[in-house]
Design a protein around this motif. Sequence first.
Motif, PDB file in Angstrom:
ATOM      1  N   VAL A  62     -13.984  10.606  -4.176  1.00 25.10           N
ATOM      2  CA  VAL A  62     -13.585  11.270  -2.954  1.00 25.10           C
ATOM      3  C   VAL A  62     -12.287  12.015  -3.226  1.00 25.10           C
ATOM      4  CG1 VAL A  62     -12.937  10.933  -0.546  1.00 25.10           C
ATOM      5  CG2 VAL A  62     -14.663   9.470  -1.581  1.00 25.10           C
ATOM      6  N   ARG A  63     -12.210  13.241  -2.730  1.00 21.44           N
ATOM      7  CA  ARG A  63     -11.024  14.062  -2.955  1.00 21.44           C
ATOM      8  C   ARG A  63     -10.490  14.493  -1.599  1.00 21.44           C
ATOM      9  NH1 ARG A  63     -10.118  17.877  -7.303  1.00 21.44           N
ATOM     10  NH2 ARG A  63      -7.857  18.194  -7.293  1.00 21.44           N
ATOM     11  N   LEU A  64      -9.204  14.295  -1.369  1.00 20.20           N
ATOM     12  CA  LEU A  64      -8.587  14.637  -0.088  1.00 20.20           C
ATOM     13  C   LEU A  64      -7.434  15.596  -0.301  1.00 20.20           C
ATOM     14  CD1 LEU A  64      -8.033  10.973   1.194  1.00 20.20           C
ATOM     15  CD2 LEU A  64     -10.058  12.378   1.564  1.00 20.20           C
ATOM     16  N   GLN A  65      -7.287  16.536   0.612  1.00 17.04           N
ATOM     17  CA  GLN A  65      -6.110  17.400   0.614  1.00 17.04           C
ATOM     18  C   GLN A  65      -5.352  17.146   1.911  1.00 17.04           C
ATOM     19  OE1 GLN A  65      -5.402  19.174  -2.000  1.00 17.04           O
ATOM     20  NE2 GLN A  65      -7.379  18.923  -3.030  1.00 17.04           N
ATOM     21  N   ALA A  66      -4.070  16.899   1.789  1.00 14.53           N
ATOM     22  CA  ALA A  66      -3.283  16.644   2.989  1.00 14.53           C
ATOM     23  C   ALA A  66      -1.920  17.297   2.849  1.00 14.53           C
ATOM     24  CB  ALA A  66      -3.113  15.139   3.203  1.00 14.53           C
ATOM     25  N   VAL A  67      -1.293  17.531   3.980  1.00 11.98           N
ATOM     26  CA  VAL A  67       0.108  17.950   3.978  1.00 11.98           C
ATOM     27  C   VAL A  67       0.883  16.924   4.787  1.00 11.98           C
ATOM     28  CG1 VAL A  67      -0.192  20.413   3.578  1.00 11.98           C
ATOM     29  CG2 VAL A  67      -0.399  19.525   5.895  1.00 11.98           C
TER      30      VAL A  67
ATOM     31  N   ALA B  22       0.842  -1.200   0.000  1.00 17.80           N
ATOM     32  CA  ALA B  22       0.000   0.000   0.000  1.00 17.80           C
ATOM     33  C   ALA B  22       0.876   1.249   0.000  1.00 17.80           C
ATOM     34  CB  ALA B  22      -0.894   0.000   1.236  1.00 17.80           C
ATOM     35  N   GLU B  23       0.264   2.357  -0.379  1.00 19.92           N
ATOM     36  CA  GLU B  23       0.955   3.646  -0.264  1.00 19.92           C
ATOM     37  C   GLU B  23       0.608   4.185   1.119  1.00 19.92           C
ATOM     38  OE1 GLU B  23       0.118   6.233  -3.584  1.00 19.92           O
ATOM     39  OE2 GLU B  23       0.657   8.008  -2.410  1.00 19.92           O
ATOM     40  N   VAL B  24       1.611   4.353   1.965  1.00 25.26           N
ATOM     41  CA  VAL B  24       1.358   4.751   3.349  1.00 25.26           C
ATOM     42  C   VAL B  24       2.003   6.097   3.611  1.00 25.26           C
ATOM     43  CG1 VAL B  24       1.735   4.157   5.783  1.00 25.26           C
ATOM     44  CG2 VAL B  24       1.244   2.347   4.117  1.00 25.26           C
ATOM     45  N   HIS B  25       1.222   7.021   4.160  1.00 26.34           N
ATOM     46  CA  HIS B  25       1.758   8.329   4.543  1.00 26.34           C
ATOM     47  C   HIS B  25       1.516   8.537   6.025  1.00 26.34           C
ATOM     48  CE1 HIS B  25       2.319   9.578   0.365  1.00 26.34           C
ATOM     49  NE2 HIS B  25       1.141   9.040   0.111  1.00 26.34           N
ATOM     50  N   THR B  26       2.580   8.521   6.819  1.00 29.62           N
ATOM     51  CA  THR B  26       2.437   8.925   8.210  1.00 29.62           C
ATOM     52  C   THR B  26       2.794  10.406   8.281  1.00 29.62           C
ATOM     53  OG1 THR B  26       4.688   8.203   8.628  1.00 29.62           O
ATOM     54  CG2 THR B  26       2.940   6.649   9.172  1.00 29.62           C
ATOM     55  N   GLY B  27       2.481  11.022   9.395  1.00 31.89           N
ATOM     56  CA  GLY B  27       2.697  12.468   9.501  1.00 31.89           C
ATOM     57  C   GLY B  27       1.863  13.230   8.483  1.00 31.89           C
ATOM     58  N   ALA B  28       0.727  12.646   8.115  1.00 34.42           N
ATOM     59  CA  ALA B  28      -0.121  13.255   7.085  1.00 34.42           C
ATOM     60  C   ALA B  28      -1.347  13.896   7.728  1.00 34.42           C
ATOM     61  CB  ALA B  28      -0.557  12.203   6.070  1.00 34.42           C
ATOM     62  N   SER B  29      -1.460  15.193   7.583  1.00 34.29           N
ATOM     63  CA  SER B  29      -2.626  15.903   8.104  1.00 34.29           C
ATOM     64  C   SER B  29      -3.611  16.126   6.975  1.00 34.29           C
ATOM     65  CB  SER B  29      -2.205  17.254   8.694  1.00 34.29           C
ATOM     66  OG  SER B  29      -1.348  17.058   9.782  1.00 34.29           O
TER      67      SER B  29
ATOM     68  N   ARG C 257       4.876  22.018   4.257  1.00 37.50           N
ATOM     69  CA  ARG C 257       4.977  20.568   4.100  1.00 37.50           C
ATOM     70  C   ARG C 257       4.545  20.163   2.685  1.00 37.50           C
ATOM     71  NH1 ARG C 257       1.447  19.676   9.422  1.00 37.50           N
ATOM     72  NH2 ARG C 257       0.764  21.717   8.685  1.00 37.50           N
ATOM     73  N   ALA C 258       4.915  18.944   2.306  1.00 37.37           N
ATOM     74  CA  ALA C 258       4.550  18.464   0.971  1.00 37.37           C
ATOM     75  C   ALA C 258       3.039  18.297   0.877  1.00 37.37           C
ATOM     76  CB  ALA C 258       5.240  17.122   0.713  1.00 37.37           C
ATOM     77  N   ALA C 259       2.502  18.724  -0.230  1.00 35.74           N
ATOM     78  CA  ALA C 259       1.053  18.628  -0.412  1.00 35.74           C
ATOM     79  C   ALA C 259       0.675  17.320  -1.087  1.00 35.74           C
ATOM     80  CB  ALA C 259       0.556  19.800  -1.246  1.00 35.74           C
ATOM     81  N   LEU C 260      -0.418  16.737  -0.632  1.00 29.76           N
ATOM     82  CA  LEU C 260      -0.978  15.549  -1.272  1.00 29.76           C
ATOM     83  C   LEU C 260      -2.388  15.891  -1.724  1.00 29.76           C
ATOM     84  CD1 LEU C 260      -0.296  12.464   1.047  1.00 29.76           C
ATOM     85  CD2 LEU C 260       0.652  12.889  -1.227  1.00 29.76           C
ATOM     86  N   ASP C 261      -2.685  15.588  -2.953  1.00 28.20           N
ATOM     87  CA  ASP C 261      -4.030  15.792  -3.491  1.00 28.20           C
ATOM     88  C   ASP C 261      -4.465  14.422  -4.001  1.00 28.20           C
ATOM     89  OD1 ASP C 261      -6.266  16.355  -4.949  1.00 28.20           O
ATOM     90  OD2 ASP C 261      -5.408  18.060  -6.032  1.00 28.20           O
ATOM     91  N   ILE C 262      -5.337  13.781  -3.247  1.00 29.84           N
ATOM     92  CA  ILE C 262      -5.664  12.379  -3.533  1.00 29.84           C
ATOM     93  C   ILE C 262      -7.095  12.241  -4.015  1.00 29.84           C
ATOM     94  CG2 ILE C 262      -5.997  10.098  -2.455  1.00 29.84           C
ATOM     95  CD1 ILE C 262      -3.670  10.852  -0.578  1.00 29.84           C
ATOM     96  N   GLU C 263      -7.258  11.502  -5.101  1.00 29.27           N
ATOM     97  CA  GLU C 263      -8.596  11.170  -5.563  1.00 29.27           C
ATOM     98  C   GLU C 263      -8.780   9.668  -5.398  1.00 29.27           C
ATOM     99  OE1 GLU C 263     -10.592  12.965  -9.301  1.00 29.27           O
ATOM    100  OE2 GLU C 263     -10.043  10.901  -9.805  1.00 29.27           O
ATOM    101  N   ALA C 264      -9.920   9.254  -4.887  1.00 34.01           N
ATOM    102  CA  ALA C 264     -10.156   7.827  -4.662  1.00 34.01           C
ATOM    103  C   ALA C 264     -11.587   7.470  -5.030  1.00 34.01           C
ATOM    104  CB  ALA C 264      -9.894   7.480  -3.193  1.00 34.01           C
ATOM    105  N   ASP C 265     -11.798   6.166  -5.297  1.00 30.70           N
ATOM    106  CA  ASP C 265     -13.146   5.699  -5.594  1.00 30.70           C
ATOM    107  C   ASP C 265     -13.934   5.448  -4.317  1.00 30.70           C
ATOM    108  OD1 ASP C 265     -12.673   5.464  -8.474  1.00 30.70           O
ATOM    109  OD2 ASP C 265     -11.278   3.880  -7.888  1.00 30.70           O
ATOM    110  N   ALA C 266     -13.201   5.183  -3.244  1.00 30.78           N
ATOM    111  CA  ALA C 266     -13.865   4.945  -1.958  1.00 30.78           C
ATOM    112  C   ALA C 266     -12.922   5.366  -0.844  1.00 30.78           C
ATOM    113  CB  ALA C 266     -14.220   3.465  -1.806  1.00 30.78           C
TER     114      ALA C 266
END
Lengths: 385, 481, 80
Positions: free
Chosen positions: B90-95, B72-79, B104-113
């Motif tokens: 589903v769309r998520l924004q995280a740093v 899996a793709e795992v991000h700890t320290g992810a807010s 911090r590095a930005a994550l813009d994640i799109e998911a089906d669930a």
Amino acid sequence: MRVAVIGSGIVGAACALALVEGGAEVVVIDRVGVAGETSSRCEGNLLVSDKAPGAEADLAVSSNAMWRALAERLDADRPNGQPATEFEAKGGIVVAFGGGEAALERFADAQRATGIRAEALDVAALAAAEPFLSREVVHAVHYPDDAQVQPSTATQALLDTAVRGGARLVIGEVTGALGRPGRLSGVMTTAGPIEADVVVNCAGPWAGEVAARLGARLDIRPRRGVILVTTPMPQRVFHKVYDSDYVGAVGSGDAALQTSTVVESTPGGTVLIGSSRERVGFDEHPGVAPAAAIAAKAVRLFPFLEQTTLLRSYFGFRPYAPDHLPVIGADPEVSGLVHATGHEGAGIGLAPATAELVAHTVLGAPTALDPTPFLPSRASLQETA
Amino acid sequence: MTGAKRVAILGGGPAGLAAAQAALAAGADVTLLDEGGRLGGQYWRHHEQLTDRRLQHGWARFERLRGVLDRAEVHTGASVWSVEASDGLVRLQAVVGPADATARAALDIEADAVVVATGAHDLALPVPGWTLPGVTTAGAAQALAKRDGVTVGRRTVVSGAGPFLLPVAQSLAVAGSEVVGVHEASRIGALAAGWLPRPWQLAGKAGELVEYVGALARHGIPYRIGSGVVRVLGTDRVEGVVIAALDAEWRPIPGTEREVACDAVALGHGFTPRLEVAIALGCTIEGDRRGRFVVVDEAQRTSVAGVYAAGEITGIGGADAALAEGAVAGFAAAGGARDDARISGPLAVRRRMRAFAARLERAHGIRPGWTSWLADDTVVCRCENVTRRAIADRADAPLRAMKLATRAGLGPCQGRTCGRAVEAIVAEAGGAPEGFDRRPVLAPVRLGEVAALGRGSAVIDTEPARRDDAETTVAAVEAQQ
Amino acid sequence: MIRITVDAESIEGRDGQTIAGVLIGAGRTAWRTAQTGDRGVFCGIGVCHDCLVTVNGVEGVRACQREAVDGDRVEREVRA
């Protein structure tokens, strides 16, 4: 005289107080209670700085003066539980980045001609007034009369005072009219019928819907505005500080100043950052785009904000009429119905003057204000209604 | 892996880890995000060098779960600070980076669930003096002992309700604090009603408790039911507490107060689910003043398409329930069939654990009499220092107006700490506490990090004209609706 | 071992500890000035924001969540 006021936002609360003090028997009707919607989802601006010369600017200048006396009265000898208005005459500073200075100065010049105080600040004065402001700002105009209240508590204080004066608050939703077509004798609500000689529609962005339920036509639409709140911090913003980028963009002194970015501190230590403007109906899912756009502009104004923690964001719906002027006065078709809405982003500031105009319409109370530009019967509304 | 479902999992505690394992087993592309520096959540909070092995419960299970995550793709320290669900996406924004850092590095994640497994935090009810340094939640005592190997004081009083107080006391003792006593507010009647009938439902849980009680005995820690800390004493820091016997409604019984010297207090009266993400996604939340939870069906589906929930946010039930629900949720989110044999085990466990949760509530649930240990000037909202009296004085206003008038719940924690207490005080004063609409930014994020998303993007028109407003704009927008 | 400075005083902690862990390990229980007095850790898991400190010039860092790094400069925050 029995008056039913629909809506307990700032306009409804101010009208209730003015009507009670004018001798009317007042019932305020609201779906959720005091300051449940727009009046607790805004910034509490009492502005003259953003007003282009014209009828609304004149109303804003008068209302600004009224607020000073009103806030003092509301805050004196508050009974238990009644919150302070947090009125603060902090003044506004409108700033321009390179390229926008000429437009800003032309705009300020036009305002000065109508009696709005607008003082150009030199570099040293600006640095003293706002030491944390971006050094890329090339021009700034100080508006000493711009002020602020905490809009929810100011509304609560107004309504509390009206209730102590004899007004009654009913929680319920207006469902229809009492009386015969074209002649109101009250309103039907989910809390039962309420008889009234006059009904005052202060339902803000929902005023069009309320008018329709009462058999009238009124074109009022919602404009969504998102506001950001930071975590509390030592004070670093001392006025209401706006970016004049709208003036810069149109490059015309004749256009209304559209400052979409305003940064200011609150007594709680947070910094408020507003505001976006979107016409998306009553859509309640702003997503991240408005917040991101607002943040980008705020950080440009105050670079220290780059590292500041965002605490929350909220949004509200501002009521606007097609011609973007407030709608205050008797409905042209339905007798016994008076409207007070359409204040767009200026309802908090314009509330006292609006209340005076409503008291004038309903009770014949004296006023030095000119009601004509705001009448619901004006041509610019009838075309679209 | 083309065509596989993209499943995002929010939370790396028992529910989230089980969800990840099940979703991987069902063939999904899995992204797991957790705000902590390490996986495990509150239950398996640890640090490789600092955590005492005696405090790691069910560690083998954790290692097995963690072991499958290399796929899996795992991000700890992810807010994760923003979530949106629309049209089944589903769309998520995280740093991602050190806690509360900048840029911090930005994550813009799109998911089906998405599986929301955000867990719970302690609920500590206000007590006069609870803002003194040395008073922490039971969860803080636990986290500091397990994660950092430290204790706030040398003599700690543990007070509150529920079985969680027992491992907390054990952790404190192992980490080096004397535990003066563990005070459980519930009385024998409630405990018996919750714990005694149908013992088969408790399966391993009762055994676990016996183990903890044994540990307390070994450390010489007294366990006192029907009592609690009703006041904390001290001027600049904790110097002692007042303990009183509590009646069945948790009202202090007059004449039973006694002072106990200590330099630390750990308070834990239950748990509050972390609902912010689920609320932001629009999930239906139900419940009453005893607790509000995300509504899910048999497959852990929420009311929003593509959004699943598991663990404490669907009902406080502990790690075993969270593991079972996580497995069901992860499998379903990945599109796994409901009659798949691999999911029958977790489904059975979940049913048993639901029964266990109901019994926990019956035995240890907060009783309304607790407000009688407050003084009028007791601070209830710790962030903004709002007293009980200030809240009660404005209890007749709508909750939103009350908050803005008093500032209760408007501070940095956004009512996460005081929400339940404020609601109880409003209700007691005759107000209607419903609708405490917390819509905070989901995790602390710096304005610069938010701004980074806005720069160069013309997603939104923030500066349209007002007086020369183009009606075509309005018409166009309205036509789209 | 790591060393961090707290309001100009140097204190020692163990590798991997949070800033709160280092402070508590050094015998401190309070490090933020709130309106009603000093505060330290309360929730310990990042929810309550009572333990905020300024770290290397950046305000608003939760001491219970941030792992201490050798050389960190930690400063007290005062709520106005």
